[in-house]
Design an enzyme around this catalytic site. Sequence first.
Site, mmCIF file in Angstrom:
data_model
loop_
_atom_site.group_PDB
_atom_site.id
_atom_site.type_symbol
_atom_site.label_atom_id
_atom_site.label_comp_id
_atom_site.label_asym_id
_atom_site.label_seq_id
_atom_site.Cartn_x
_atom_site.Cartn_y
_atom_site.Cartn_z
ATOM 1 N NE ARG A 6 -2.079 -0.762 3.785
ATOM 2 C CZ ARG A 6 -1.820 -1.750 4.639
ATOM 3 N NH1 ARG A 6 -2.177 -2.979 4.355
ATOM 4 N NH2 ARG A 6 -1.201 -1.515 5.769
ATOM 5 N NE ARG A 62 -0.978 3.854 -19.503
ATOM 6 C CZ ARG A 62 -1.905 4.686 -19.049
ATOM 7 N NH1 ARG A 62 -2.722 4.297 -18.116
ATOM 8 N NH2 ARG A 62 -2.011 5.899 -19.555
ATOM 9 C CB CYS A 74 -7.477 5.057 -12.560
ATOM 10 S SG CYS A 74 -5.792 5.631 -12.619
ATOM 11 C CD GLU A 77 -9.674 5.134 -1.806
ATOM 12 O OE1 GLU A 77 -10.436 4.762 -0.891
ATOM 13 O OE2 GLU A 77 -8.730 4.460 -2.200
ATOM 14 N NE ARG A 89 -6.548 5.851 0.738
ATOM 15 C CZ ARG A 89 -7.321 6.940 0.890
ATOM 16 N NH1 ARG A 89 -7.825 7.550 -0.176
ATOM 17 N NH2 ARG A 89 -7.593 7.408 2.089
ATOM 18 C CE1 TYR A 107 -1.201 4.790 3.709
ATOM 19 C CE2 TYR A 107 0.553 3.437 4.621
ATOM 20 C CZ TYR A 107 -0.716 3.558 4.102
ATOM 21 O OH TYR A 107 -1.499 2.441 3.963
ATOM 22 N NE ARG A 115 -2.859 1.637 9.092
ATOM 23 C CZ ARG A 115 -2.803 0.320 8.863
ATOM 24 N NH1 ARG A 115 -3.370 -0.168 7.769
ATOM 25 N NH2 ARG A 115 -2.208 -0.481 9.696
#
Length: 120
Positions: A6, A62, A74, A77, A89, A107, A115
């Site tokens: 992530r 890409r 893509c 959210e 993200r 992050y 997080r």
Amino acid sequence: MIRGIRGAITVAQNDAALVLAETTKLLHAIIAANDVDAADVASVIATTTPDITAAFPAKAVRTYDGWDYVPVMCMHEMNVEGALPLCIRLMVHVETTVAQKDIQHIYLNEAVKLRPDLVK
């Protein structure tokens, strides 16, 4: 084993050049922290908060050197009230022998708020 790595980063404004530059910065940090080789990547999911409409983060993935054959998609959210704005993200699915607990999730910028337990 396929593991998910992530990562998240925020942009200062909804600007195409900024979206691409910050996505590239995030991808580079994920690659460096986890020693990722594009040949080992199964796919990448890139999401943005709904306030990012200027560019597709997938384009940055890409066009990253050596990543032209990595499947990237893509999407937006969920639009949850109070969510961190202007956030990109990435979820990088990679073939690795690294244990789940040893994966380095990244992050950056204001996304460190998402997080704090994973930010080094």
